[in-house]
Design a protein around this motif. Structure first.
Motif, PDB file in Angstrom:
ATOM      1  N   ASN A  60       0.840  -1.196   0.000  1.00 16.37           N
ATOM      2  CA  ASN A  60       0.000   0.000   0.000  1.00 16.37           C
ATOM      3  C   ASN A  60       0.876   1.247   0.000  1.00 16.37           C
ATOM      4  O   ASN A  60       1.593   1.518   0.962  1.00 16.37           O
ATOM      5  CB  ASN A  60      -0.921   0.021   1.225  1.00 16.37           C
ATOM      6  N   ARG A  61       0.794   1.985  -1.106  1.00 15.11           N
ATOM      7  CA  ARG A  61       1.622   3.180  -1.242  1.00 15.11           C
ATOM      8  C   ARG A  61       1.309   4.200  -0.141  1.00 15.11           C
ATOM      9  O   ARG A  61       2.211   4.873   0.361  1.00 15.11           O
ATOM     10  CB  ARG A  61       1.407   3.806  -2.615  1.00 15.11           C
ATOM     11  N   SER A  62       0.038   4.292   0.230  1.00 17.43           N
ATOM     12  CA  SER A  62      -0.359   5.279   1.233  1.00 17.43           C
ATOM     13  C   SER A  62       0.224   4.976   2.610  1.00 17.43           C
ATOM     14  O   SER A  62       0.337   5.869   3.455  1.00 17.43           O
ATOM     15  CB  SER A  62      -1.880   5.352   1.332  1.00 17.43           C
ATOM     16  N   LEU A  63       0.584   3.712   2.847  1.00 19.74           N
ATOM     17  CA  LEU A  63       1.137   3.325   4.151  1.00 19.74           C
ATOM     18  C   LEU A  63       2.660   3.389   4.185  1.00 19.74           C
ATOM     19  O   LEU A  63       3.249   3.223   5.258  1.00 19.74           O
ATOM     20  CB  LEU A  63       0.683   1.907   4.517  1.00 19.74           C
ATOM     21  N   ARG A  64       3.296   3.593   3.034  1.00 17.65           N
ATOM     22  CA  ARG A  64       4.753   3.602   2.996  1.00 17.65           C
ATOM     23  C   ARG A  64       5.293   4.975   3.390  1.00 17.65           C
ATOM     24  O   ARG A  64       5.872   5.709   2.581  1.00 17.65           O
ATOM     25  CB  ARG A  64       5.258   3.170   1.622  1.00 17.65           C
ATOM     26  N   THR A  65       5.106   5.306   4.656  1.00 19.71           N
ATOM     27  CA  THR A  65       5.660   6.530   5.223  1.00 19.71           C
ATOM     28  C   THR A  65       6.955   6.181   5.954  1.00 19.71           C
ATOM     29  O   THR A  65       7.202   5.006   6.266  1.00 19.71           O
ATOM     30  CB  THR A  65       4.667   7.171   6.204  1.00 19.71           C
ATOM     31  N   ASN A 310      -5.770   3.573   9.579  1.00 18.09           N
ATOM     32  CA  ASN A 310      -5.287   3.370   8.212  1.00 18.09           C
ATOM     33  C   ASN A 310      -4.892   1.919   7.969  1.00 18.09           C
ATOM     34  O   ASN A 310      -5.140   1.361   6.897  1.00 18.09           O
ATOM     35  CB  ASN A 310      -4.100   4.289   7.938  1.00 18.09           C
ATOM     36  N   ASP A 379      -0.544  11.118  12.207  1.00 14.95           N
ATOM     37  CA  ASP A 379      -0.188   9.838  11.585  1.00 14.95           C
ATOM     38  C   ASP A 379       0.570   8.993  12.589  1.00 14.95           C
ATOM     39  O   ASP A 379       1.007   9.451  13.611  1.00 14.95           O
ATOM     40  CB  ASP A 379       0.669  10.060  10.333  1.00 14.95           C
TER      41      ASP A 379
END
Length: 382
Positions: A60-65, A310, A379
């Motif tokens: 998941n790109r949105s989770l790759r923080t 998330n 976040d």
């Protein structure tokens, strides 16, 4: 009491009998059964939870923080801990003679400590990142490059701190007249003292960092609570209470699951420096203190991943979970008046209500931050 370990290469033990009352070879079937039955659920639950954490962040790109990369690294260390270490621990516990051989003697403690130290170092970084996100929002946040450097450093430090457990352990075979004794010998002049360094890194250092960071976070939120009350936004007060509950759970779980291991190290020093014999009570405490360390690795995904909305949303999008949810929904529609109860559906409904409340809360919180030219970033796992 004669220190046979110190004289094993100076005397021929084959002329003496090993004390027959101390020969047991392996534990009883009942003890082996209940220990395996207590370990299997923890291993299965922990492997699944940590694998899902890594999978969600990777896909998941949105989770790759940057913060979640650190959490994924911690999940990888916990996954390897549960995959390798419990099996070695149980084999050592079940048999009197050492079964893992010369390589196992060198690598057993070395691997365990690498994984545990790597996990707690990442945990400390996550705690500090939460501090900068909430208390010091204007400070430079963790970047992807910095996160990759931190991940590499945690593994290097893990290897360095664990290396004495490979260097100062040796595989021994001692032949008695009536028994062949095989064991893995620690250097009793170095390692007992070194274990105090390890428990400082594994327990007290991360606990101290968490307490400092979370006290500062709670103090910051307390100041916001006063502003909220003056502006009559009670939902943001409930947000502060939710955060306080999460931080309390994080610290208490860490302390409860790791404190027995600290006590164990102190007791080990006592048995090394005296002629005391390890009794059954000490053996049981040894087992449960190690078990709790592995249990900590199993519950970390729930604390640092699925406690975040998330992650829960991403988890709900996995095809097998969606299929499970759809199947449960069909059963509920075909039998609306039946006694069927789906735990997953009930959990997701509860989380939807909670997420709706949190969205309203975040809106109120953002309005306060805008009016005061300050903000709290939300976040991460809080």
């Amino acid at each position: 009491m004669v220190d046979y370990s110190a004289t094993s290469f100076k005397f021929d033990f084959s002329q003496w009998n090993f004390p027959e009352e101390r020969i047991w070879l392996h534990k009883s079937s009942a003890e082996i059964t209940w220990k395996i039955c207590t370990f299997i659920p923890v291993i299965a639950f922990g492997l699944y939870g940590n694998f899902i954490m890594i999978y969600l962040i990777a896909t998941n790109r949105s989770l790759r923080t940057p913060t979640n990369l650190i959490i994924a690294n911690m999940a990888m260390a916990d996954f390897l801990t549960l995959l390798i270490c419990p099996a070695m621990f149980m084999v050592n516990d079940f048999y009197q003679n050492y079964q893992l051989g010369c390589v196992g003697c060198k690598m057993e403690g070395f691997l365990v400590v690498i994984f545990l130290i790597t996990a707690v170092l990442n945990l400390s970084v996550v705690s500090y990142d939460r501090l900068t996100a909430i208390v010091l929002p204007r400070e430079t946040r963790l970047t992807f490059t910095a996160a990759k450097i931190v991940i590499l450093c945690t593994w290097i430090l893990g290897v360095l701190f664990a290396s004495p457990l490979a260097l100062y352990r040796s595989y021994r075979v001692r032949i008695w007249k009536n028994f062949t004794e095989i064991y893995c010998k620690e250097n009793t002049s170095i390692l007992p003292k070194y274990w105090y360094v390890l428990i400082t890194i594994l327990v007290w250092l991360p606990l101290g960092i968490m307490l400092i960071c979370y006290i500062a976070i709670f103090y910051k939120l307390d100041r916001y609570e006063k502003r909220v009350l003056s502006r009559e936004h009670p939902l943001t007060v409930s947000y502060k209470r939710s955060v306080a509950k999460t931080l309390f759970i994080v610290v208490v779980v860490f302390l409860v699951l790791r404190l027995p291991f600290t006590i164990l190290i102190v007791l080990r020093e006592k048995y090394y420096t005296t002629d005391s014999t390890v009794n059954s009570g000490m053996q049981l405490f040894w087992y449960f203190s190690q078990y709790l360390m592995f249990f900590n690795a199993a519950v970390n995904p729930m604390i640092y991943g699925f406690n975040n909305e998330n992650f829960r949303r991403a988890y709900a999008q996995i095809w097998c979970v969606k299929r499970w949810k759809a199947t449960a929904k069909v059963k509920e529609e075909t039998n609306p008046n039946g006694s069927h109860y789906c735990c997953y559906c009930a959990f997701m409904k509860k989380q939807k209500v909670k997420e709706t409340t949190q969205e309203v809360t975040t809106t109120a919180k953002a309005s306060i931050g805008t009016s005061s030219n300050q903000h709290i970033e939300g976040d991460g796992f809080i």
